[in-house]
Design a protein around this motif. Sequence first.
Motif, mmCIF file in Angstrom:
data_model
loop_
_atom_site.group_PDB
_atom_site.id
_atom_site.type_symbol
_atom_site.label_atom_id
_atom_site.label_comp_id
_atom_site.label_asym_id
_atom_site.label_seq_id
_atom_site.Cartn_x
_atom_site.Cartn_y
_atom_site.Cartn_z
ATOM 1 N N ASP A 100 0.862 -0.851 -0.152
ATOM 2 C CA ASP A 100 0.127 -0.058 -0.289
ATOM 3 C C ASP A 100 1.107 1.273 0.265
ATOM 4 O OD1 ASP A 100 1.632 -0.467 2.568
ATOM 5 O OD2 ASP A 100 -0.416 0.505 3.314
ATOM 6 N N PRO A 103 1.708 4.321 -6.117
ATOM 7 C CA PRO A 103 1.719 3.677 -7.153
ATOM 8 C C PRO A 103 3.534 3.919 -8.006
ATOM 9 C CG PRO A 103 -0.084 4.164 -7.456
ATOM 10 C CD PRO A 103 0.356 5.348 -6.036
ATOM 11 N N GLN A 106 5.835 2.202 -6.206
ATOM 12 C CA GLN A 106 5.679 0.481 -6.539
ATOM 13 C C GLN A 106 5.700 0.361 -7.969
ATOM 14 O OE1 GLN A 106 1.108 -0.242 -7.397
ATOM 15 N NE2 GLN A 106 0.883 -0.681 -4.881
ATOM 16 N N GLU A 292 -9.930 -5.112 -9.066
ATOM 17 C CA GLU A 292 -9.321 -3.784 -8.361
ATOM 18 C C GLU A 292 -8.286 -4.069 -7.908
ATOM 19 O OE1 GLU A 292 -14.003 -1.855 -8.469
ATOM 20 O OE2 GLU A 292 -13.547 -2.807 -6.715
ATOM 21 N N ARG A 293 -7.954 -5.731 -6.758
ATOM 22 C CA ARG A 293 -7.239 -5.472 -5.411
ATOM 23 C C ARG A 293 -5.619 -5.162 -6.367
ATOM 24 N NH1 ARG A 293 -7.939 -10.554 -2.544
ATOM 25 N NH2 ARG A 293 -6.371 -9.241 -0.895
ATOM 26 N N ARG A 296 -4.240 -2.093 -7.730
ATOM 27 C CA ARG A 296 -4.568 -1.500 -6.307
ATOM 28 C C ARG A 296 -2.473 -1.415 -6.441
ATOM 29 N NH1 ARG A 296 -9.374 -1.215 -4.938
ATOM 30 N NH2 ARG A 296 -9.102 -3.513 -3.352
ATOM 31 N N SER A 297 -1.792 -3.277 -6.435
ATOM 32 C CA SER A 297 -0.966 -3.364 -6.422
ATOM 33 C C SER A 297 -0.128 -3.822 -7.425
ATOM 34 C CB SER A 297 -0.922 -4.715 -5.511
ATOM 35 O OG SER A 297 -1.325 -5.641 -6.713
ATOM 36 N N ALA A 356 -12.469 3.629 -4.495
ATOM 37 C CA ALA A 356 -11.173 2.170 -4.630
ATOM 38 C C ALA A 356 -9.883 2.705 -5.192
ATOM 39 C CB ALA A 356 -11.809 2.057 -6.072
ATOM 40 N N GLU A 357 -8.613 3.841 -4.907
ATOM 41 C CA GLU A 357 -7.612 4.446 -4.849
ATOM 42 C C GLU A 357 -7.139 3.704 -6.639
ATOM 43 O OE1 GLU A 357 -5.518 2.563 -1.234
ATOM 44 O OE2 GLU A 357 -6.535 4.179 0.076
ATOM 45 N N LEU A 358 -8.079 4.196 -6.569
ATOM 46 C CA LEU A 358 -7.674 3.652 -8.606
ATOM 47 C C LEU A 358 -7.452 4.764 -9.467
ATOM 48 C CD1 LEU A 358 -9.323 0.704 -9.099
ATOM 49 C CD2 LEU A 358 -7.154 0.241 -8.857
ATOM 50 N N ARG A 503 -2.850 10.791 0.070
ATOM 51 C CA ARG A 503 -2.239 9.073 0.364
ATOM 52 C C ARG A 503 -1.462 9.410 2.121
ATOM 53 N NH1 ARG A 503 -4.729 7.498 -2.605
ATOM 54 N NH2 ARG A 503 -4.606 6.068 -4.671
#
Length: 505
Positions: A100, A103, A106, A292-293, A296-297, A356-358, A503
């Motif tokens: 989390d 992006p 990430q 969606e999950r 996010r990752s 959705a944090e997308l 965030r």
Amino acid sequence: MRSKALTLALIWAAHGALAQDGPLSAIDWLSDSVTPPVVAPAPDIPESAAPELVTVAPLDGPVLDAAGLLPPSMTGLPKTLWGSSSRADLAALIRSERADTLPAVQSLLYTLLLAELAPPQGEGADGTLLLARLDKLLALGALDQAQALLERAGPTHPELFRRWFDVSLLTGQEDRACAAMRAAPDIAPTFQARIFCLARGGDWNAAALSLETGRTLGYITAQQDAILTRFLVPELDEGATPLPIPNRPSPLVFRMFEAIGEPLPTATAPLAFAQADLRPTAGWKAQLEAAERLGRSGAIPANRLLGIYTERRPAASGGVWDRVAAVQKLDVAILSGDAAQVAMALPGAWQAMQAAELEVPFASLYGARLAQMDLPPAQKSRAFRMGLLSDTYETIARNHEPQNRMETFLRAVAQGDLGGLTPPNDLARAVLDGFSTPTLSEPMQARLNDGRLGEAILVAIDLITDGSRGDLSDVSEALAVLRHLGLEDTARRSALELLILERRG
């Protein structure tokens, strides 16, 4: 058969590891699909006074820790990025990185996980670093990337094969995994994996005999016996009480529950299990929630998320269905080129993606096109922020006329020039400090001086993730390190995401 099974049982009970200086894995849901290698104990009494035989190996053999998918020409990272860092320290840092995070950060982490890099200097390359990278990919749900890396390294060692086997199970390629297990004489399957693969191959009698042998030898637990028996004798399911749901099912148990008609939910399972819901056999709602999950990752690309969102019309309302409807409405409006329709659809779609944090996958799909449309002032400001989250952030910033102090600051961050600006808030002040000439902490400066650049990047990733929720000076240091190492694009994108996505806990 009993003799062979007894041999398997004894091998299974032996202890071994790919890397001998730490735990095998932080991933505690992997299947016990193969036995560890047998390590023969050294004799206590020498049999001869002659010098011991010296074992030799070719110097040009494959180095597990150097395996990667992205060459330096693609990543821009030096081959010797790890420098003289401790292999164990690097593995611990990689495993501790959180999913989390921003992006942009990430994306940098994925680059490190997939890069072709020389092992740390002065240490043997025993695969510790490769296992840590693979386990982080599995934790992020990035099964395609993990599978490609495993196949590049060659999943011939039990601990690598174990991960490859589980990835194959979760992506619906269990027959391929079982065929590979049968074709690899050095891979000794455990009873559960052997029984599963025999049944998948149609040899039900041998599978049943193996189950009975495992029971007799005491290597099949009561819980394992229950699921394996149901798996081998489907008729027992008729009118039977559903089996209790395991607390931490492995991919092998997950697939057997699915085979007996009692599929396990993936919503609360480790992220890698969400990949199973992307298969065509899963329902659309399950696919949406899994996408969606994984979106996010960063495990799946934005286009795949969009493809699932636009597959068909929403079946209901509320939750994920409202997000689907909002995205589809905006998608149709943009395709029509009607600015008025876009202005009406954009607020709802943006709010849905924020929930959705997308936002970043969403912006990568639509940001550039929205920036070119003649929208009302309020929506133009929203489109500007979206555009700054896309790949074309620098061009969008250059072509935008700021309407307030925050937009002026965002525009400057996107262009990498914050000279003479007054930050509009504390977070912006931390960003400004990171883009000026901050003083680095002694440990960080020592890493840079010693050439432990990869370690410095991993620590910076952690600093920017935790700093945004607490000490903003950590944000400044992380941004400064990224810029010092030439990761300007990551630094700018991270700063923009900090300011736009909010965030902060």
